[in-house]
Design a protein around this motif. Sequence first.
Motif, PDB file in Angstrom:
ATOM      1  N   GLN A   3       0.849  -1.206   0.000  1.00 20.58           N
ATOM      2  CA  GLN A   3       0.000   0.000   0.000  1.00 20.58           C
ATOM      3  C   GLN A   3       0.877   1.245   0.000  1.00 20.58           C
ATOM      4  O   GLN A   3       0.580   2.235  -0.657  1.00 20.58           O
ATOM      5  CB  GLN A   3      -0.866   0.021   1.258  1.00 20.58           C
ATOM      6  CG  GLN A   3      -1.885  -1.067   1.285  1.00 20.58           C
ATOM      7  CD  GLN A   3      -3.270  -0.470   1.429  1.00 20.58           C
ATOM      8  OE1 GLN A   3      -3.525   0.634   0.998  1.00 20.58           O
ATOM      9  NE2 GLN A   3      -4.159  -1.218   2.036  1.00 20.58           N
ATOM     10  N   ALA A   4       1.961   1.206   0.779  1.00 23.16           N
ATOM     11  CA  ALA A   4       2.867   2.356   0.840  1.00 23.16           C
ATOM     12  C   ALA A   4       3.442   2.611  -0.554  1.00 23.16           C
ATOM     13  O   ALA A   4       3.484   3.748  -1.022  1.00 23.16           O
ATOM     14  CB  ALA A   4       3.974   2.102   1.853  1.00 23.16           C
ATOM     15  N   ASN A  26       0.900   4.240  -2.764  1.00 21.46           N
ATOM     16  CA  ASN A  26       0.308   5.510  -2.323  1.00 21.46           C
ATOM     17  C   ASN A  26       1.338   6.533  -1.862  1.00 21.46           C
ATOM     18  O   ASN A  26       1.213   7.126  -0.785  1.00 21.46           O
ATOM     19  CB  ASN A  26      -0.664   5.251  -1.169  1.00 21.46           C
ATOM     20  CG  ASN A  26      -1.923   4.554  -1.616  1.00 21.46           C
ATOM     21  OD1 ASN A  26      -2.694   5.089  -2.398  1.00 21.46           O
ATOM     22  ND2 ASN A  26      -2.119   3.350  -1.134  1.00 21.46           N
ATOM     23  N   PHE A  67       2.409   7.884   2.636  1.00 19.98           N
ATOM     24  CA  PHE A  67       1.467   6.902   3.188  1.00 19.98           C
ATOM     25  C   PHE A  67       1.882   6.533   4.613  1.00 19.98           C
ATOM     26  O   PHE A  67       1.052   6.447   5.514  1.00 19.98           O
ATOM     27  CB  PHE A  67       1.431   5.643   2.306  1.00 19.98           C
ATOM     28  CG  PHE A  67       0.436   4.621   2.771  1.00 19.98           C
ATOM     29  CD1 PHE A  67      -0.899   4.725   2.424  1.00 19.98           C
ATOM     30  CD2 PHE A  67       0.829   3.553   3.566  1.00 19.98           C
ATOM     31  CE1 PHE A  67      -1.828   3.790   2.862  1.00 19.98           C
ATOM     32  CE2 PHE A  67      -0.089   2.617   4.011  1.00 19.98           C
ATOM     33  CZ  PHE A  67      -1.426   2.733   3.649  1.00 19.98           C
ATOM     34  N   TYR A 114      -0.434   6.926   7.738  1.00 14.98           N
ATOM     35  CA  TYR A 114      -0.710   5.684   8.470  1.00 14.98           C
ATOM     36  C   TYR A 114      -0.393   5.870   9.956  1.00 14.98           C
ATOM     37  O   TYR A 114      -1.192   5.512  10.823  1.00 14.98           O
ATOM     38  CB  TYR A 114       0.125   4.542   7.875  1.00 14.98           C
ATOM     39  CG  TYR A 114      -0.023   3.241   8.620  1.00 14.98           C
ATOM     40  CD1 TYR A 114      -1.143   2.443   8.443  1.00 14.98           C
ATOM     41  CD2 TYR A 114       0.945   2.812   9.514  1.00 14.98           C
ATOM     42  CE1 TYR A 114      -1.292   1.258   9.139  1.00 14.98           C
ATOM     43  CE2 TYR A 114       0.814   1.632  10.217  1.00 14.98           C
ATOM     44  CZ  TYR A 114      -0.300   0.858  10.031  1.00 14.98           C
ATOM     45  OH  TYR A 114      -0.456  -0.316  10.728  1.00 14.98           O
ATOM     46  N   ARG A 141       0.478  13.727  -2.586  1.00 13.49           N
ATOM     47  CA  ARG A 141      -0.607  12.742  -2.511  1.00 13.49           C
ATOM     48  C   ARG A 141      -1.242  12.664  -1.137  1.00 13.49           C
ATOM     49  O   ARG A 141      -2.193  11.915  -0.926  1.00 13.49           O
ATOM     50  CB  ARG A 141      -0.039  11.360  -2.884  1.00 13.49           C
ATOM     51  CG  ARG A 141       0.794  11.454  -4.139  1.00 13.49           C
ATOM     52  CD  ARG A 141       0.746  10.249  -4.990  1.00 13.49           C
ATOM     53  NE  ARG A 141      -0.409   9.403  -4.838  1.00 13.49           N
ATOM     54  CZ  ARG A 141      -0.367   8.116  -5.109  1.00 13.49           C
ATOM     55  NH1 ARG A 141       0.736   7.577  -5.536  1.00 13.49           N
ATOM     56  NH2 ARG A 141      -1.450   7.386  -4.972  1.00 13.49           N
ATOM     57  N   LEU A 191      -5.982   7.751  -0.418  1.00 13.03           N
ATOM     58  CA  LEU A 191      -4.872   7.476   0.505  1.00 13.03           C
ATOM     59  C   LEU A 191      -5.375   7.468   1.948  1.00 13.03           C
ATOM     60  O   LEU A 191      -5.026   6.590   2.738  1.00 13.03           O
ATOM     61  CB  LEU A 191      -3.785   8.539   0.320  1.00 13.03           C
ATOM     62  CG  LEU A 191      -2.468   8.304   1.063  1.00 13.03           C
ATOM     63  CD1 LEU A 191      -1.303   8.875   0.270  1.00 13.03           C
ATOM     64  CD2 LEU A 191      -2.458   8.926   2.437  1.00 13.03           C
ATOM     65  N   SER A 235      -7.423   4.282   2.527  1.00 10.50           N
ATOM     66  CA  SER A 235      -6.535   3.106   2.575  1.00 10.50           C
ATOM     67  C   SER A 235      -5.766   3.084   3.881  1.00 10.50           C
ATOM     68  O   SER A 235      -5.631   2.034   4.509  1.00 10.50           O
ATOM     69  CB  SER A 235      -5.502   3.130   1.445  1.00 10.50           C
ATOM     70  OG  SER A 235      -6.125   3.221   0.219  1.00 10.50           O
ATOM     71  N   ALA A 236      -5.263   4.240   4.301  1.00 11.35           N
ATOM     72  CA  ALA A 236      -4.463   4.266   5.531  1.00 11.35           C
ATOM     73  C   ALA A 236      -5.331   3.932   6.740  1.00 11.35           C
ATOM     74  O   ALA A 236      -4.902   3.209   7.646  1.00 11.35           O
ATOM     75  CB  ALA A 236      -3.811   5.630   5.706  1.00 11.35           C
TER      76      ALA A 236
END
Length: 462
Positions: A51-52, A55, A60, A64, A226, A232, A235-236
């Motif tokens: 994911q990182a 993103n 990210f 996060y 971003r 993002l 997702s985080a």
Amino acid sequence: MTSIQSTTTAPSDISAGEASSRSGFSSRMGFVMAAAGSAVGLGNIWGFPTQAAQNGGAAFLLVYLIMVVVLAYPMLVAELTIGRLAKKNPIAALSSLSEKPLWRKSGILAGIAGITTLSLILSFYAIIAGWLIAFMIEPLARMAGMPEVADWLINFSTARNMTMMAVFILLTTYIVKNGVSNGIEAWSKKLMPMLFILLIALAGYIVTLPGAEVGLKMYLVPDFSRILEPSLLVSAMGQAFFSLSIGTCAIMAYGSYLSEKENLPKTAGIVATLDTSVAVLAGLLILPAMTVAQANGVAIYGNDGTLLSSDTLVFTVLPALFNNMGSIGSIVAVAFFALMTIAALTSSISMLEAPVNTACEYLDQPRPKMALVTGSIIALISAIIILNFGELFGFVITLTTVYAQPILAMAFGLLLTWVLHRDRLLKELKKGHPELEQGLFWKIWPWYVKFICPVMMLMVFI
Ligand code: PFF
């Protein structure tokens, strides 16, 4: 069979009776290893780094970390508190926060939703974990001169998926069947140190290889443009909730076995820190590994220029890298997939524990029997997903992790702070931390979970 309603205890006698006869974790270390084991899983080692990478790298990572501190940690304390307060299975615990019938029913509903979510998560998790076991054995089968077996293990087929899923569920059931201190705690204490050593050794090795610096840069240099992208943020947030195992009752069930001597905010802090450290460390392994693979001629970007999907990365890109490494490649491959399997196992035992504990307490049946029955039901759900892979696999993942987990975490937090009397909440949190009332935590956390967390979560969703 006793009904859910009739076995729940009134709030006044929550800490009496049956609660005192439940066995629990034998030490703080045992609890921390088990709870961190639940938290540290595929979400950290596979989900977080990919994911990182997709993103904005360190952007990210930053969002996060903020999500963990401002949303996930407060919810983790809430779930642990509900569990320890009631010392019962999650459905009984949630329904015993109030004597009012409406709140009791809401608690039961939230508990059932939590256990259902957990069972569904375990059903897809077991399929992925089965692949990991297959990829771990494959190099060994090849070394042993069994190329057909090796090919069968790494090629997608219903038979392979069913067999390996069943192996993983059997392993999980075996550990949970032996109880909290002899099964979950004992195995977590063995597996977690192994996981740390393997992770550090593998990351240490991979970063020395040519091409690793590109991955490190991709991971550690933030693309701040971003940082406010809605995708993002969502997702985080999802990643933080999934990684800390919240919104599912798993941590609540573990909390119900936690000693009253322990300081809840501090214990939750240790678990969250361990979990986040492993995620950050895993980034130092996976992203450099991907760019080392790229330097070796393996494609990591698709035709449209975006990073390949996370499953392709782990099951195609990394094995291709290991193949390119010569003779040491097989050993690295076995170590890498062993690492992933161990991480998955310490999480899956926490997922099975809550439904098994609930079944034992409501049906008044022995743990080994309930572990077997519950494990078989989960295997059946996994089998249905495997047989309808295209339609169900992604759907179940999105339904449980993107929607159910954040919504349920919010519901648990709201039940704890709006429904439970503030004095009882304070009394529980003061156990193991008598001076809590004077500290900053008590001044902020209750109203924060009550008002701010729901608003923030709604904002992220909208
Ligand atoms: N936290 C685990 C991971 O990061 O892989 C997954 C998980 C475990 C989710 C337990 C939910 C749960 F209840």
